[in-house]
Design a protein around this motif. Structure first.
Motif, PDB file in Angstrom:
ATOM      1  N   UNK A   1      31.890  -7.714  17.235  1.00 58.50           N
ATOM      2  CA  UNK A   1      31.473  -7.303  18.573  1.00 58.50           C
ATOM      3  C   UNK A   1      31.948  -5.888  18.873  1.00 58.50           C
ATOM      4  N   UNK A   2      33.176  -5.557  18.476  1.00 55.91           N
ATOM      5  CA  UNK A   2      33.709  -4.208  18.709  1.00 55.91           C
ATOM      6  C   UNK A   2      32.845  -3.148  18.036  1.00 55.91           C
ATOM      7  N   UNK A   3      32.399  -3.454  16.817  1.00 53.70           N
ATOM      8  CA  UNK A   3      31.545  -2.516  16.080  1.00 53.70           C
ATOM      9  C   UNK A   3      30.237  -2.278  16.829  1.00 53.70           C
ATOM     10  N   UNK A   4      29.640  -3.363  17.326  1.00 54.72           N
ATOM     11  CA  UNK A   4      28.364  -3.240  18.042  1.00 54.72           C
ATOM     12  C   UNK A   4      28.533  -2.516  19.375  1.00 54.72           C
ATOM     13  N   UNK A   5      29.639  -2.754  20.068  1.00 51.92           N
ATOM     14  CA  UNK A   5      29.915  -2.030  21.316  1.00 51.92           C
ATOM     15  C   UNK A   5      30.047  -0.534  21.030  1.00 51.92           C
ATOM     16  N   UNK A   6      30.730  -0.201  19.943  1.00 54.47           N
ATOM     17  CA  UNK A   6      30.900   1.206  19.567  1.00 54.47           C
ATOM     18  C   UNK A   6      29.550   1.867  19.307  1.00 54.47           C
TER      19      UNK A   6
END
Length: 236
Positions: A196-201
């Motif tokens: 999820x962090x990767x996609x938010x970035x």
């Protein structure tokens, strides 16, 4: 704005022929050369339409169409020497929108390309009932997988669109992490913590294209908050 077409064809003569024909009609054309990494090429280009061969090195066109469908709903036209009915059925069932058999008429291919583009983005698109989300000048078009700010438009992947849509729907409240995970993946229990962090970035980087900085705030232990009181820094 030129519409972008991506050609995935391992016969260089056919690929070049299609490229030249499409460019005559004003399209921006990219020919894939690395057939083991078609999805990455697609993500880089963000085309409005894909011309896709079935018989390819490594993985076939059916596989790549399924991968593209995880990212985008853009039209995919299969071009193949396979003439059997089952191949055409499989092309449609794997996410394709149309099928052209080799040898083909260039005029027919061009006509099909134009037809699919009209249906997806132009005069035949169902724009009247289109869902549009807007906050402080930022517009999101979920069906088109695009966002717009001022006069600029940026293409998004399906995951990026889902994230931004959820943030905008929840605004001005915090979008909970669990809710986001459930929206993006049916069973969040099997999603890696960093995914999820990767996609938010990625969404943050897309917003930075507009000059929008710090638009998504991380609320530790809760989720994410969309901040729409930004200053683009260029007077917009």
């Amino acid at each position: 704005m030129e519409q972008k077409i991506m050609i995935v064809e391992d016969d260089p003569k056919i690929a070049e022929h299609l490229k030249q024909a499409l460019e005559k009609y004003g399209f921006e054309v990219s020919v894939v050369l690395q057939f083991h990494n078609v999805l990455q090429e697609f993500q880089i280009m963000n085309p409005q339409l894909v011309l896709l061969d079935i018989n390819l090195p490594s993985y076939d066109g059916f596989y790549w169409c399924r991968q593209i469908r995880k990212e985008s709903v853009c039209p995919v036209i299969f071009i193949s020497a396979r003439t059997g009915e089952m191949d055409q059925v499989m092309a449609l069932e794997n996410g394709g929108d149309d099928f052209v058999t080799k040898p083909f008429s260039t005029e027919v291919v061009i006509a099909k390309v134009k037809s699919q583009l009209r249906r997806a983005y132009g005069e035949y698109a169902a724009v009247q009932s289109e869902n549009i989300l807007e906050e402080n000048g930022l517009k999101l078009f979920p069906e088109r997988l695009t966002m717009q700010f001022a006069t600029e438009e940026v293409q998004l992947t399906k995951k990026e669109t889902d994230i931004l849509a959820y943030l905008m729907e929840r605004y001005p409240k915090v979008a909970g992490r669990e809710g986001l995970l459930h929206k993006l993946w049916d069973d969040e229990a099997f999603v890696d913590e960093n995914t999820l962090n990767v996609n938010i970035t990625r969404v943050r980087k897309k917003l930075q294209i507009f000059g929008i900085e710090d638009a998504i705030e991380t609320v530790r232990g809760v989720g994410y908050l969309l901040k729409v009181t930004w200053d683009s820094g260029d007077g917009r």
